[in-house]
Design an enzyme around this catalytic site. Structure first.
Site, mmCIF file in Angstrom:
data_model
loop_
_atom_site.group_PDB
_atom_site.id
_atom_site.type_symbol
_atom_site.label_atom_id
_atom_site.label_comp_id
_atom_site.label_asym_id
_atom_site.label_seq_id
_atom_site.Cartn_x
_atom_site.Cartn_y
_atom_site.Cartn_z
ATOM 1 N N GLY A 139 16.791 -11.793 3.306
ATOM 2 C CA GLY A 139 15.908 -12.547 2.428
ATOM 3 C C GLY A 139 14.662 -13.068 3.084
ATOM 4 N N SER A 195 13.175 -6.643 6.084
ATOM 5 C CA SER A 195 13.782 -5.334 5.810
ATOM 6 C C SER A 195 15.220 -5.218 6.279
ATOM 7 C CB SER A 195 12.942 -4.205 6.411
ATOM 8 O OG SER A 195 11.647 -4.211 5.900
ATOM 9 N N THR A 201 0.816 -1.214 0.000
ATOM 10 C CA THR A 201 0.000 0.000 0.000
ATOM 11 C C THR A 201 0.848 1.262 0.000
ATOM 12 O OG1 THR A 201 -0.117 -0.217 2.407
ATOM 13 C CG2 THR A 201 -1.990 -1.046 1.150
ATOM 14 N N GLY A 209 12.120 -11.096 4.244
ATOM 15 C CA GLY A 209 11.033 -10.127 4.196
ATOM 16 C C GLY A 209 10.942 -9.275 5.444
ATOM 17 N N GLU A 213 17.636 3.582 -2.162
ATOM 18 C CA GLU A 213 17.334 2.253 -2.683
ATOM 19 C C GLU A 213 16.724 2.331 -4.080
ATOM 20 O OE1 GLU A 213 15.608 -2.009 -1.094
ATOM 21 O OE2 GLU A 213 16.123 -0.399 0.274
ATOM 22 N N ASP A 226 9.447 0.263 4.589
ATOM 23 C CA ASP A 226 10.537 -0.334 5.347
ATOM 24 C C ASP A 226 11.398 0.722 6.020
ATOM 25 O OD1 ASP A 226 9.502 -2.620 4.278
ATOM 26 O OD2 ASP A 226 11.180 -3.010 2.920
ATOM 27 N N SER A 280 31.643 -5.500 6.527
ATOM 28 C CA SER A 280 30.486 -6.131 7.144
ATOM 29 C C SER A 280 30.896 -7.383 7.901
ATOM 30 C CB SER A 280 29.447 -6.509 6.081
ATOM 31 O OG SER A 280 28.412 -7.287 6.662
#
Length: 385
Positions: A124, A128, A36, A126, A162, A174, A68
């Site tokens: 991966g 964020s 949305t 979902g 992004e 997100d 990282s």
């Protein structure tokens, strides 16, 4: 050793000096309101305790150094600020680089830095992980360079990073959740105005838990499916003569669908209009203190994502169906889709049984064992040390 101390120690061991500070930003779970955000609609995320953390110190030579702890074999990535450009950095390093590039493109006088990053947000799934990384770096830069940007402004900047640098056409859900959520609350968001409201979300006080079950099916927004649905929504709004599908009232949905060509655009429109209405129904229940009542709305939302928006998959469908059959008050896929995680609202006493049932159902299919944890609403991006 705290997580902040671990990142600080890692920075010192790698770069030979102490960082100027440590910052973190969380992953998120979306309670309701999927896809949305880029339709100017409504959503209701919470921040997870899982977060990306960054230790940082400024540099004056124009070289951005990135490391990282999740990918130690990759070593240190060195990038010259003047060479940064969209689509020029691959992998995880694209996200922090994107934030720095976007700050400079927006006219902020920021320089280079040494960054040591780590995260316990599952990738991966979902949840964020990329937005957490972006918001952690943006929050660090905001402090280091005294930019004075508000959390919503940082979220908008990270979304641009992004979209333009990484190339993922995501909405702002997100990033806004990672930057703006508050501990113990869900965040009601109006994506058009960016107005937000902190909504008490004390599940434990009602004897409830929100389970997150990661199916371990990896998805990728950049594979084109996400972008395809966004283009479809925008095309439907254009044909209906509205700014965004948010402007189609639920009461007028049938008339609107009749004006669209048969097929995909009707299904996309139906999901967005009914999903906005579901967010409003959940908000009414939360304002009335009826947290249990939102369960069936979650399950209804999953059916819409499965049948109308077509972003579910066999693993998420099985996890939702099994959770509900095992006693969950409601369950749905959360996130952009094509795999990832589901959430299940349940009585605390039923949580272990629901997790065991989903695990057994996956084992019966020969699928990878899912991972489960309880989502407790945490704080948004902030400085740790």
């Amino acid at each position: 050793m705290t997580q902040a101390e671990a990142v600080r120690k890692g920075f010192n061991a790698l770069y030979g000096a102490d960082p100027e500070g440590v910052w973190q930003a969380p992953g998120r779970v979306n309670v309701i309101g999927e896809h949305t955000d880029y339709n100017d609609g409504f959503m209701l995320p919470i921040a997870l305790p899982h977060a990306a953390r960054v230790a940082a110190a400024r540099r004056e030579d124009g070289v951005l150094r990135l490391y990282s702890g999740q990918y130690p074999d990759a070593g240190v990535t060195e990038l010259r600020l003047d060479d940064l450009a969209p689509r020029t950095v691959d992998g995880w390093a694209a996200y922090p680089a994107a934030v720095v590039w976007t700050l400079r493109e927006a006219g902020h006088r920021v320089g280079a830095a040494d960054l040591y990053l780590d995260s316990d947000v599952p990738t991966g799934a979902g949840l964020s992980s990329s937005a957490a990384l972006e918001c952690a770096v943006a929050t660090a830069y905001n402090d280091l360079y005294e930019l004075g940007l508000t959390p919503p402004q940082l979220a908008r900047l990270c979304q641009r990073a992004e979209n333009e640098f990484v190339g993922v056409p995501c909405g702002i859900l997100d990033q806004l959740a990672s930057a703006c959520c508050a501990e113990g609350h869900a965040l009601f968001v109006d994506a058009r105005s960016l107005d937000t409201r902190q909504v008490p979300f004390d599940l434990a006080a009602h004897g409830l838990v929100l389970l997150v079950i990661d199916t371990q099916v990896k998805h990728a927004h950049a594979d084109g499916a996400y972008a395809e649905r966004r283009r479809g929504c925008e095309r439907a709004a254009e044909l209906l003569g509205v700014r965004a599908l948010r402007d189609v009232p639920e009461a007028g949905l049938d008339q609107a669908l009749a004006r669209l060509p048969e097929g995909g655009l009707r299904s996309l429109t139906r999901h967005i209009v009914t999903e906005d209405a579901r967010v409003e129904r959940v908000m009414a229940l939360l304002d009335a203190g009826d947290l249990r009542g939102i369960g069936p709305i979650l399950t209804e939302g999953h059916a819409s994502m499965r049948d109308d928006f077509a972003i579910s998959c066999a693993e998420t469908d099985l996890a939702v169906d099994t959770a509900v059959a095992a006693g969950a008050l409601g369950a749905r896929m959360t996130g952009g889709g094509f795999g990832g995680s589901i959430i299940a609202l349940a009585d605390t006493a039923d949580a272990d049984g629901i997790t065991a049932a989903v695990t057994a159902a996956f084992a019966a299919r020969g699928w990878t064992e899912p991972r489960a944890f309880t989502a407790v609403p945490g704080p948004g991006a902030r400085r740790l040390a």
